[in-house]
Scaffold this motif. Structure first.
Motif, PDB file in Angstrom:
ATOM      1  N   SER A  16      20.382   2.019  14.812  1.00  0.00           N
ATOM      2  CA  SER A  16      19.173   1.790  15.604  1.00  0.00           C
ATOM      3  C   SER A  16      19.200   0.426  16.294  1.00  0.00           C
ATOM      4  O   SER A  16      18.418   0.174  17.199  1.00  0.00           O
ATOM      5  CB  SER A  16      17.925   1.908  14.719  1.00  0.00           C
ATOM      6  N   GLU A  17      20.098  -0.444  15.854  1.00  0.00           N
ATOM      7  CA  GLU A  17      20.191  -1.789  16.405  1.00  0.00           C
ATOM      8  C   GLU A  17      21.306  -1.940  17.433  1.00  0.00           C
ATOM      9  O   GLU A  17      21.173  -2.697  18.387  1.00  0.00           O
ATOM     10  CB  GLU A  17      20.424  -2.800  15.277  1.00  0.00           C
ATOM     11  N   ARG A  18      22.440  -1.279  17.224  1.00  0.00           N
ATOM     12  CA  ARG A  18      23.612  -1.416  18.087  1.00  0.00           C
ATOM     13  C   ARG A  18      24.225  -0.039  18.317  1.00  0.00           C
ATOM     14  O   ARG A  18      24.153   0.828  17.445  1.00  0.00           O
ATOM     15  CB  ARG A  18      24.686  -2.304  17.428  1.00  0.00           C
ATOM     16  N   PRO A  19      24.881   0.166  19.469  1.00  0.00           N
ATOM     17  CA  PRO A  19      25.575   1.449  19.681  1.00  0.00           C
ATOM     18  C   PRO A  19      26.835   1.532  18.820  1.00  0.00           C
ATOM     19  O   PRO A  19      27.377   0.512  18.385  1.00  0.00           O
ATOM     20  CB  PRO A  19      25.930   1.411  21.172  1.00  0.00           C
ATOM     21  N   ARG A  20      27.295   2.737  18.572  1.00  0.00           N
ATOM     22  CA  ARG A  20      28.484   2.966  17.757  1.00  0.00           C
ATOM     23  C   ARG A  20      29.557   3.603  18.647  1.00  0.00           C
ATOM     24  O   ARG A  20      29.283   4.509  19.412  1.00  0.00           O
ATOM     25  CB  ARG A  20      28.146   3.895  16.592  1.00  0.00           C
ATOM     26  N   ASP A  23       0.799  -1.228   0.000  1.00  0.00           N
ATOM     27  CA  ASP A  23       0.000   0.000   0.000  1.00  0.00           C
ATOM     28  C   ASP A  23       0.832   1.278   0.000  1.00  0.00           C
ATOM     29  O   ASP A  23       0.286   2.373   0.083  1.00  0.00           O
ATOM     30  CB  ASP A  23      -0.933   0.005   1.219  1.00  0.00           C
ATOM     31  N   LYS A  24       2.163   1.174  -0.112  1.00  0.00           N
ATOM     32  CA  LYS A  24       3.024   2.354  -0.023  1.00  0.00           C
ATOM     33  C   LYS A  24       3.833   2.548  -1.308  1.00  0.00           C
ATOM     34  O   LYS A  24       4.427   1.620  -1.815  1.00  0.00           O
ATOM     35  CB  LYS A  24       3.965   2.235   1.168  1.00  0.00           C
ATOM     36  N   LEU A  25       3.828   3.798  -1.792  1.00  0.00           N
ATOM     37  CA  LEU A  25       4.621   4.201  -2.955  1.00  0.00           C
ATOM     38  C   LEU A  25       5.309   5.519  -2.634  1.00  0.00           C
ATOM     39  O   LEU A  25       4.826   6.299  -1.805  1.00  0.00           O
ATOM     40  CB  LEU A  25       3.738   4.387  -4.189  1.00  0.00           C
ATOM     41  N   TRP A  26       6.423   5.779  -3.288  1.00  0.00           N
ATOM     42  CA  TRP A  26       7.179   7.015  -3.104  1.00  0.00           C
ATOM     43  C   TRP A  26       7.514   7.620  -4.454  1.00  0.00           C
ATOM     44  O   TRP A  26       7.733   6.894  -5.435  1.00  0.00           O
ATOM     45  CB  TRP A  26       8.503   6.743  -2.387  1.00  0.00           C
ATOM     46  N   HIS A  27       7.594   8.950  -4.513  1.00  0.00           N
ATOM     47  CA  HIS A  27       8.256   9.588  -5.639  1.00  0.00           C
ATOM     48  C   HIS A  27       9.725   9.187  -5.552  1.00  0.00           C
ATOM     49  O   HIS A  27      10.245   9.025  -4.432  1.00  0.00           O
ATOM     50  CB  HIS A  27       8.160  11.118  -5.552  1.00  0.00           C
ATOM     51  N   PRO A  28      10.445   9.039  -6.657  1.00  0.00           N
ATOM     52  CA  PRO A  28      11.863   8.655  -6.567  1.00  0.00           C
ATOM     53  C   PRO A  28      12.681   9.587  -5.666  1.00  0.00           C
ATOM     54  O   PRO A  28      13.531   9.142  -4.906  1.00  0.00           O
ATOM     55  CB  PRO A  28      12.335   8.714  -8.016  1.00  0.00           C
ATOM     56  N   GLY A  29      12.388  10.873  -5.691  1.00  0.00           N
ATOM     57  CA  GLY A  29      13.116  11.828  -4.842  1.00  0.00           C
ATOM     58  C   GLY A  29      12.700  11.799  -3.386  1.00  0.00           C
ATOM     59  O   GLY A  29      13.364  12.394  -2.533  1.00  0.00           O
ATOM     60  N   CYS A  30      11.617  11.131  -3.070  1.00  0.00           N
ATOM     61  CA  CYS A  30      11.124  11.031  -1.690  1.00  0.00           C
ATOM     62  C   CYS A  30      11.550   9.729  -1.015  1.00  0.00           C
ATOM     63  O   CYS A  30      11.292   9.541   0.173  1.00  0.00           O
ATOM     64  CB  CYS A  30       9.604  11.131  -1.667  1.00  0.00           C
ATOM     65  N   PHE A  31      12.166   8.840  -1.768  1.00  0.00           N
ATOM     66  CA  PHE A  31      12.587   7.552  -1.219  1.00  0.00           C
ATOM     67  C   PHE A  31      13.955   7.756  -0.569  1.00  0.00           C
ATOM     68  O   PHE A  31      15.005   7.493  -1.149  1.00  0.00           O
ATOM     69  CB  PHE A  31      12.638   6.503  -2.331  1.00  0.00           C
ATOM     70  N   ILE A  32      13.921   8.287   0.677  1.00  0.00           N
ATOM     71  CA  ILE A  32      15.147   8.725   1.357  1.00  0.00           C
ATOM     72  C   ILE A  32      15.209   8.165   2.778  1.00  0.00           C
ATOM     73  O   ILE A  32      14.200   7.794   3.364  1.00  0.00           O
ATOM     74  CB  ILE A  32      15.227  10.263   1.415  1.00  0.00           C
ATOM     75  N   CYS A  33      16.433   8.142   3.323  1.00  0.00           N
ATOM     76  CA  CYS A  33      16.642   7.732   4.717  1.00  0.00           C
ATOM     77  C   CYS A  33      15.951   8.737   5.634  1.00  0.00           C
ATOM     78  O   CYS A  33      16.117   9.953   5.465  1.00  0.00           O
ATOM     79  CB  CYS A  33      18.139   7.669   5.018  1.00  0.00           C
ATOM     80  N   SER A  34      15.207   8.233   6.598  1.00  0.00           N
ATOM     81  CA  SER A  34      14.481   9.124   7.508  1.00  0.00           C
ATOM     82  C   SER A  34      15.403   9.850   8.478  1.00  0.00           C
ATOM     83  O   SER A  34      14.997  10.823   9.099  1.00  0.00           O
ATOM     84  CB  SER A  34      13.418   8.342   8.278  1.00  0.00           C
ATOM     85  N   THR A  35      16.654   9.411   8.598  1.00  0.00           N
ATOM     86  CA  THR A  35      17.592  10.069   9.500  1.00  0.00           C
ATOM     87  C   THR A  35      18.461  11.091   8.785  1.00  0.00           C
ATOM     88  O   THR A  35      18.559  12.236   9.215  1.00  0.00           O
ATOM     89  CB  THR A  35      18.493   9.025  10.199  1.00  0.00           C
ATOM     90  N   CYS A  36      19.092  10.697   7.686  1.00  0.00           N
ATOM     91  CA  CYS A  36      20.061  11.579   7.022  1.00  0.00           C
ATOM     92  C   CYS A  36      19.586  12.158   5.702  1.00  0.00           C
ATOM     93  O   CYS A  36      20.224  13.056   5.152  1.00  0.00           O
ATOM     94  CB  CYS A  36      21.389  10.850   6.813  1.00  0.00           C
ATOM     95  N   GLY A  37      18.485  11.662   5.168  1.00  0.00           N
ATOM     96  CA  GLY A  37      17.963  12.173   3.914  1.00  0.00           C
ATOM     97  C   GLY A  37      18.666  11.657   2.671  1.00  0.00           C
ATOM     98  O   GLY A  37      18.423  12.140   1.573  1.00  0.00           O
ATOM     99  N   GLU A  38      19.539  10.639   2.825  1.00  0.00           N
ATOM    100  CA  GLU A  38      20.234  10.076   1.673  1.00  0.00           C
ATOM    101  C   GLU A  38      19.237   9.417   0.733  1.00  0.00           C
ATOM    102  O   GLU A  38      18.338   8.701   1.156  1.00  0.00           O
ATOM    103  CB  GLU A  38      21.267   9.048   2.134  1.00  0.00           C
ATOM    104  N   LEU A  39      19.407   9.663  -0.552  1.00  0.00           N
ATOM    105  CA  LEU A  39      18.548   9.078  -1.569  1.00  0.00           C
ATOM    106  C   LEU A  39      18.790   7.570  -1.628  1.00  0.00           C
ATOM    107  O   LEU A  39      19.929   7.122  -1.768  1.00  0.00           O
ATOM    108  CB  LEU A  39      18.835   9.725  -2.925  1.00  0.00           C
TER     109      LEU A  39
END
Length: 125
Positions: free
Chosen positions: A61-65, A23-39
Motif C-alpha cells: 500500500s506504500e510502494r509499488p512491487r 476502543d477496538k477488540l478482536w476475537h483471536p481468529g478475527c485478527f487478520i490481514c484485511s487483504t489476504c486473511g492471514e492470521l
C-alpha cells in the motif's frame, strides 16, 4: 469484535491492538490481514485507514512491487507496462533480455519481445 461485529463474551480471549485505539477488540481468529486473511495473532501487524495488514500488504500500500523480481520499488524511476510495475532493468525482452523501458515492443503469448527479436524469431516470413 471490530471485524465480525459480534459481541465479545466476558472471559473470552480478545486481541487488543494498541495502534488501532483503545476502543477496538478482536476475537483471536478475527485478527487478520484485511487483504489476504492471514492470521496476525503473535505476528507484526500494521494499522492503516481502519484496516489491519500483514507486513507484505502494508508495504504494497506504500510502494509499488516489481512484477519481475517481486521486490518493492524504491526508485522514483520505474515503468508501468502490461498493467504491472517494473524496475527499469527488469522489464526486458523475453528472448534477448534487452531492456524495453521506453522503447517499442510487441507481445507474443503475453510475453514482451523487442522489435528485433520479433522480426528475427516470430514474424511471418
Amino acid at each position: 469484535c471490530y471485524h465480525c461485529k459480534l459481541h465479545m463474551k466476558e472471559g473470552d480471549p480478545a486481541v487488543y491492538a494498541e495502534r488501532a485505539g483503545y476502543d477496538k477488540l478482536w476475537h483471536p481468529g478475527c485478527f487478520i490481514c484485511s487483504t489476504c486473511g492471514e492470521l496476525l495473532v503473535d505476528m507484526i501487524y500494521f494499522w492503516k485507514n481502519g484496516n489491519l495488514y500483514c507486513g507484505r500488504h502494508y508495504c504494497d500500500s506504500e510502494r509499488p512491487r516489481c512484477a519481475g523480481c517481486d521486490e518493492l520499488i524504491f526508485s522514483n524511476e520505474y515503468t508501468l507496462a502490461e498493467g504491472q510495475n517494473w524496475h527499469l532493468k527488469h522489464f526486458c525482452c523475453f528472448d534477448c533480455d534487452c531492456v524495453l523501458a521506453g522503447i517499442t515492443y510487441l507481445t507474443v503469448n503475453d510475453k514482451p519481445i523487442c522489435k528485433s527479436c520479433y522480426m528475427r524469431n516470430h514474424a511471418v516470413v
